[in-house]
Motif scaffolding. Structure first.
Motif, PDB file in Angstrom:
ATOM      1  N   MET A  88      10.544  -7.027   9.085  1.00 13.19           N
ATOM      2  CA  MET A  88       9.360  -6.795   8.232  1.00 13.19           C
ATOM      3  C   MET A  88       9.841  -6.878   6.783  1.00 13.19           C
ATOM      4  SD  MET A  88      10.094  -3.523   7.405  1.00 13.19           S
ATOM      5  CE  MET A  88      11.289  -2.373   8.062  1.00 13.19           C
ATOM      6  N   VAL A  89       8.956  -6.546   5.819  1.00 11.51           N
ATOM      7  CA  VAL A  89       9.274  -6.961   4.448  1.00 11.51           C
ATOM      8  C   VAL A  89       9.789  -5.878   3.499  1.00 11.51           C
ATOM      9  CG1 VAL A  89       7.598  -8.838   4.611  1.00 11.51           C
ATOM     10  CG2 VAL A  89       6.906  -6.645   3.630  1.00 11.51           C
ATOM     11  N   PHE A  90       9.538  -4.606   3.822  1.00 11.18           N
ATOM     12  CA  PHE A  90       9.952  -3.542   2.900  1.00 11.18           C
ATOM     13  C   PHE A  90       9.773  -2.208   3.616  1.00 11.18           C
ATOM     14  CE2 PHE A  90       9.678  -1.126  -1.240  1.00 11.18           C
ATOM     15  CZ  PHE A  90      10.832  -1.653  -1.812  1.00 11.18           C
ATOM     16  N   PRO A  91      10.623  -1.233   3.323  1.00 11.96           N
ATOM     17  CA  PRO A  91      10.491   0.052   4.028  1.00 11.96           C
ATOM     18  C   PRO A  91       9.104   0.688   3.868  1.00 11.96           C
ATOM     19  CG  PRO A  91      12.496   0.016   2.687  1.00 11.96           C
ATOM     20  CD  PRO A  91      11.766  -1.260   2.406  1.00 11.96           C
ATOM     21  N   PHE A  92       8.521   0.594   2.660  1.00  9.84           N
ATOM     22  CA  PHE A  92       7.242   1.274   2.409  1.00  9.84           C
ATOM     23  C   PHE A  92       6.063   0.309   2.505  1.00  9.84           C
ATOM     24  CE2 PHE A  92      10.602   3.524   0.119  1.00  9.84           C
ATOM     25  CZ  PHE A  92      10.558   4.732   0.803  1.00  9.84           C
ATOM     26  N   SER A  93       6.115  -0.534   3.535  1.00  3.90           N
ATOM     27  CA  SER A  93       5.062  -1.528   3.711  1.00  3.90           C
ATOM     28  C   SER A  93       4.238  -1.203   4.942  1.00  3.90           C
ATOM     29  CB  SER A  93       5.684  -2.916   3.892  1.00  3.90           C
ATOM     30  OG  SER A  93       6.391  -2.966   5.120  1.00  3.90           O
TER      31      SER A  93
ATOM     32  N   GLN B  39       2.634   8.247   8.552  1.00  2.00           N
ATOM     33  CA  GLN B  39       3.629   7.294   9.078  1.00  2.00           C
ATOM     34  C   GLN B  39       4.981   7.529   8.414  1.00  2.00           C
ATOM     35  OE1 GLN B  39       2.317   5.673  11.724  1.00  2.00           O
ATOM     36  NE2 GLN B  39       0.575   6.854  10.981  1.00  2.00           N
ATOM     37  N   MET B  40       4.968   7.788   7.116  1.00  2.00           N
ATOM     38  CA  MET B  40       6.219   8.049   6.398  1.00  2.00           C
ATOM     39  C   MET B  40       6.937   9.246   7.019  1.00  2.00           C
ATOM     40  SD  MET B  40       5.112   7.602   2.426  1.00  2.00           S
ATOM     41  CE  MET B  40       4.998   5.981   1.643  1.00  2.00           C
ATOM     42  N   GLU B  41       6.135  10.257   7.325  1.00  2.00           N
ATOM     43  CA  GLU B  41       6.707  11.471   7.907  1.00  2.00           C
ATOM     44  C   GLU B  41       7.181  11.201   9.332  1.00  2.00           C
ATOM     45  OE1 GLU B  41       5.459  16.081   8.676  1.00  2.00           O
ATOM     46  OE2 GLU B  41       4.072  14.820   7.531  1.00  2.00           O
ATOM     47  N   ARG B  42       6.345  10.479  10.076  1.00  2.05           N
ATOM     48  CA  ARG B  42       6.668  10.195  11.470  1.00  2.05           C
ATOM     49  C   ARG B  42       7.984   9.424  11.596  1.00  2.05           C
ATOM     50  NH1 ARG B  42       2.744   6.540  15.399  1.00  2.05           N
ATOM     51  NH2 ARG B  42       3.886   6.892  17.341  1.00  2.05           N
ATOM     52  N   TRP B  43       8.211   8.486  10.694  1.00  2.00           N
ATOM     53  CA  TRP B  43       9.403   7.646  10.786  1.00  2.00           C
ATOM     54  C   TRP B  43      10.514   8.123   9.844  1.00  2.00           C
ATOM     55  CZ3 TRP B  43       8.722   5.782  15.214  1.00  2.00           C
ATOM     56  CH2 TRP B  43       7.459   5.356  15.650  1.00  2.00           C
TER      57      TRP B  43
ATOM     58  N   ALA C 196       0.807  -1.220   0.000  1.00  2.00           N
ATOM     59  CA  ALA C 196       0.000   0.000   0.000  1.00  2.00           C
ATOM     60  C   ALA C 196       0.847   1.282   0.000  1.00  2.00           C
ATOM     61  CB  ALA C 196      -0.952  -0.005   1.187  1.00  2.00           C
ATOM     62  N   GLY C 197       2.059   1.214   0.541  1.00  2.00           N
ATOM     63  CA  GLY C 197       2.892   2.411   0.573  1.00  2.00           C
ATOM     64  C   GLY C 197       3.680   2.641  -0.714  1.00  2.00           C
ATOM     65  N   MET C 198       3.732   1.635  -1.581  1.00  2.00           N
ATOM     66  CA  MET C 198       4.604   1.738  -2.759  1.00  2.00           C
ATOM     67  C   MET C 198       4.155   2.777  -3.806  1.00  2.00           C
ATOM     68  SD  MET C 198       5.945  -2.128  -3.467  1.00  2.00           S
ATOM     69  CE  MET C 198       6.948  -1.838  -4.912  1.00  2.00           C
ATOM     70  N   PRO C 199       2.866   2.807  -4.176  1.00  2.00           N
ATOM     71  CA  PRO C 199       2.476   3.827  -5.153  1.00  2.00           C
ATOM     72  C   PRO C 199       2.750   5.246  -4.647  1.00  2.00           C
ATOM     73  CG  PRO C 199       0.775   2.151  -5.020  1.00  2.00           C
ATOM     74  CD  PRO C 199       1.736   1.887  -3.892  1.00  2.00           C
ATOM     75  N   LEU C 200       2.503   5.488  -3.351  1.00  2.00           N
ATOM     76  CA  LEU C 200       2.813   6.801  -2.780  1.00  2.00           C
ATOM     77  C   LEU C 200       4.309   7.076  -2.866  1.00  2.00           C
ATOM     78  CD1 LEU C 200       0.665   7.007   0.486  1.00  2.00           C
ATOM     79  CD2 LEU C 200       0.631   8.629  -1.403  1.00  2.00           C
ATOM     80  N   ALA C 201       5.104   6.082  -2.437  1.00  2.00           N
ATOM     81  CA  ALA C 201       6.562   6.248  -2.450  1.00  2.00           C
ATOM     82  C   ALA C 201       7.059   6.489  -3.876  1.00  2.00           C
ATOM     83  CB  ALA C 201       7.242   5.021  -1.843  1.00  2.00           C
ATOM     84  N   ALA C 202       6.420   5.827  -4.835  1.00  2.00           N
ATOM     85  CA  ALA C 202       6.829   6.005  -6.231  1.00  2.00           C
ATOM     86  C   ALA C 202       6.469   7.410  -6.723  1.00  2.00           C
ATOM     87  CB  ALA C 202       6.163   4.953  -7.115  1.00  2.00           C
ATOM     88  N   ASN C 203       5.242   7.841  -6.447  1.00  2.00           N
ATOM     89  CA  ASN C 203       4.804   9.150  -6.936  1.00  2.00           C
ATOM     90  C   ASN C 203       5.550  10.299  -6.275  1.00  2.00           C
ATOM     91  OD1 ASN C 203       3.003   7.963  -8.689  1.00  2.00           O
ATOM     92  ND2 ASN C 203       1.305   8.030  -7.246  1.00  2.00           N
ATOM     93  N   LEU C 204       6.070  10.062  -5.076  1.00  2.00           N
ATOM     94  CA  LEU C 204       6.836  11.110  -4.394  1.00  2.00           C
ATOM     95  C   LEU C 204       8.341  10.912  -4.602  1.00  2.00           C
ATOM     96  CD1 LEU C 204       4.748  11.141  -1.093  1.00  2.00           C
ATOM     97  CD2 LEU C 204       4.932  13.051  -2.703  1.00  2.00           C
ATOM     98  N   SER C 205       8.703   9.946  -5.469  1.00  2.00           N
ATOM     99  CA  SER C 205      10.113   9.645  -5.769  1.00  2.00           C
ATOM    100  C   SER C 205      10.927   9.376  -4.508  1.00  2.00           C
ATOM    101  CB  SER C 205      10.764  10.777  -6.563  1.00  2.00           C
ATOM    102  OG  SER C 205      10.101  10.915  -7.778  1.00  2.00           O
ATOM    103  N   LEU C 206      10.367   8.617  -3.588  1.00  2.00           N
ATOM    104  CA  LEU C 206      11.107   8.294  -2.369  1.00  2.00           C
ATOM    105  C   LEU C 206      12.047   7.110  -2.589  1.00  2.00           C
ATOM    106  CD1 LEU C 206       8.263   8.522   0.323  1.00  2.00           C
ATOM    107  CD2 LEU C 206       9.749  10.328  -0.534  1.00  2.00           C
TER     108      LEU C 206
END
Lengths: 369, 194
Positions: A143-148, A323-327, A64-74
């Motif tokens: 866990m399995v991935f940073p943006f998970s 959560q991305m911002e928090r961590w 669920a975090g991957m499309p966001l991470a992709a669109n924000l070029s994280l």
């Protein structure tokens, strides 16, 4: 058979929540909409991202975090992703080694009867404090991935229980297929992973399931269908067909009577290659928490379909962004709106499949207040 | 000319790693480390601090690397890339060969390109070798099974070797199958019927 069908290349990771993709292909829903669904089993989320970016895949099952991470070029190799369909909600669990479980029981008493997150978290915190006093090393969780959501849920729960996930424990990534082995060898003390890996760990008597992520947030989006934005723009008819085929697969999957057949399909070698009875645990929500214990029913353990489960909601993306911002994965300012319109594209879902009028779900997180 | 480039190779396949290792050495790159398994991967990478990491594309541990370079502020952070993102032919070759690379930002692209090209060609050479070996094995097994089937036919029909082979060939042509497949059914049948 494949006459006049157009190929759509979709990547997936062998987890129970690739079910809707498998059903779309195996039950012929794709073909009904003129689609030859070409499914590619991948070994890593990095591969999924890179192959979508490079055009080897048109889209994929994504965390669920991957499309966001992709669109924000994280991440490196980020491309613009449209994610208009939720392939699954929750379905992850937290499993710990027998040794850690015993330590937790010594601090907090019986934990599996109620499966209460607050109580379990307090027991974990007490173990961590005791270990600090006796000079033992930090507990290691995987866990399995940073943006998970695995990462975000585990951290959210720990933080809510007074555990700092960046200081009090050691948190790292391990691919799902290696979790069991690492737990067995004592390299990690616990993990948060999707099914069937928790149930497999229990079946092999390597660990104990102490929580399901559905308890943290019962509606949490777990996997999205992420498509390349340029592919969607170039193939609007095909895209519409794909959405309709997935919606049909979801309707079919929503029938409880089809659970066994779904488990059979997923047990095939081209999908999970795991016994159907293990897969059925997640689908039915009846999980065995500890080897030898009777299965218990966990409410909302995993939702593949039904009750608007497949419709993304930008508010869900907002929680992930927080959560991305928090961590510290992301620093303001960032264009949340732009990311959300694509990454939790309710509008696009509505245009193709229509929105169900209903009560706004909102965020119902377990609450310590 | 900086020759102190540190390269880390992560590959579970010992033979392939050896082939690549030797190639990198031969082109003057002496600082090459190889990890076969990925136990304690992060500690080992911190200790080594490589400029280039080469990983088999189908190694699930790529996700472990993603995490390390995502959050780590204490080391140079290599990023996943396919040499030169604008060179689609190179990218295609890397993907086909199953090579992925993590490269420290700012490394001259022509240096990286030569390393990745070398990796791609060695990976391909290894795959070819592997294929040839497998084919040789199959050919040997086919050979054995055809000899066996010929023997059965010669005994049952009291014919010579050339005639037995001709029979096999004819049956294969009629059925659109390989000679080895026909031979295999004859051997199976004879085993079943004693």
């Amino acid at each position: 058979m494949t006459n006049n069908l157009q190929t759509v290349k979709i990547g997936f990771i062998p987890l129970v929540d690739c079910a809707l993709l498998a059903i779309t292909k195996e039950k012929g829903f794709g073909a009904e909409h003129g689609i030859d669904l070409d499914l590619h089993k991948e070994v890593s989320w990095a591969n999924i991202r890179d192959k979508v970016y490079l055009g080897y895949l048109d889209g994929a099952q994504m965390l669920a975090g991957m499309p966001l991470a992709a669109n924000l070029s994280l991440m490196p190799n980020s491309s613009d992703i449209i994610a208009p369909f939720v392939l699954g909600r929750n379905g992850n669990a937290i499993t710990v080694s027998h040794a850690l479980y015993e330590e937790m029981v010594a601090e907090g008493g019986e934990l599996l009867d109620e499966l209460d997150l607050v109580k379990t978290g307090a027991a974990l915190k007490a173990v961590i404090e005791k270990r600090k006093q006796t000079g033992k090393s930090r507990l290691r969780f995987a866990m399995v991935f940073p943006f998970s959501c695995h990462n975000y849920h585990l951290r959210y729960w720990m933080a809510a229980c007074g555990i700092d996930p960046d200081v009090d424990v050691h948190l790292e990534v391990i691919p799902p297929a290696f979790m069991d082995e690492n737990l067995e060898q004592g390299y990690i003390d616990g993990f948060c992973v999707g099914e069937p890996w928790n149930s497999l760990a229990v079946a092999q008597d390597l660990g104990v399931i102490i929580a399901s992520t559905a308890q943290i947030w019962s509606q949490s989006p777990e996997k999205l269908l992420g498509m390349r934005k340029d592919w969607v723009e170039r193939n609007s008819a095909l895209f519409t067909g794909l959405m309709k085929a997935l919606a049909q697969a979801a309707n079919w999957a929503a029938e409880t009577s089809h659970q066994e057949e779904i488990a059979e399909i997923l047990s095939e070698h081209q999908y999970l290659d795991v016994p159907a009875e293990i897969i059925l645990k997640a689908l039915s929500g009846n999980l065995c928490l500890k080897k030898g214990n009777a299965p218990v029913f966990i409410k909302d353990f995993m939702a593949l379909a039904g009750q608007g489960a497949n419709c993304p909601h930008p508010q869900e993306g907002v929680w992930i962004l927080q959560q991305m911002e928090r961590w510290k994965q992301i620093k303001p300012p960032f264009d949340a709106q732009l990311a959300l319109e694509s990454a939790f594209s309710r509008t696009l879902y509505g245009e193709v499949l229509g929105l169900e009028e209903g009560e706004e779900q909102g965020l119902r997180l377990f609450d310590f207040a | 000319m900086e020759t102190d480039l540190k390269i880390l190779l992560i590959d579970e396949n010992e033979a392939r790693a050896a082939i690549l290792f030797e190639g990198l050495r031969a082109s003057g790159l002496d600082c090459v480390e190889w990890l076969k398994d990925t136990k304690n991967l992060s500690e080992r990478i911190f200790a080594l601090d490589p400029d280039v990491i080469l990983v088999d594309l189908e190694n699930p541990n790529r996700d472990v690397l993603e995490q390390m370079f995502q959050v780590s502020r204490e080391v140079k952070r290599p990023i996943a890339m396919f040499v030169d993102q604008s060179d689609s032919q190179s990218i295609h070759q890397a993907i086909e060969a199953g090579v992925s690379a993590y490269i420290v930002d700012g490394l001259k692209s022509e240096r990286v390109k030569s390393i990745v090209d070398m990796t791609v060609s060695r990976f391909n050479a290894f795959a070819k070798l592997h294929r040839e070996l497998a084919e040789a094995k199959t050919a040997l097994q086919d050979r054995k099974i055809i000899d066996k089937a010929k023997g059965i036919l010669m005994q049952q029909r009291d014919i010579g070797e050339a005639e037995a082979y001709a029979l096999l060939r004819k049956a294969a042509m009629n059925k659109g199958q390989k000679i080895s497949e026909i031979a295999s059914s004859i051997v199976t049948a004879s085993e079943l019927l004693g």
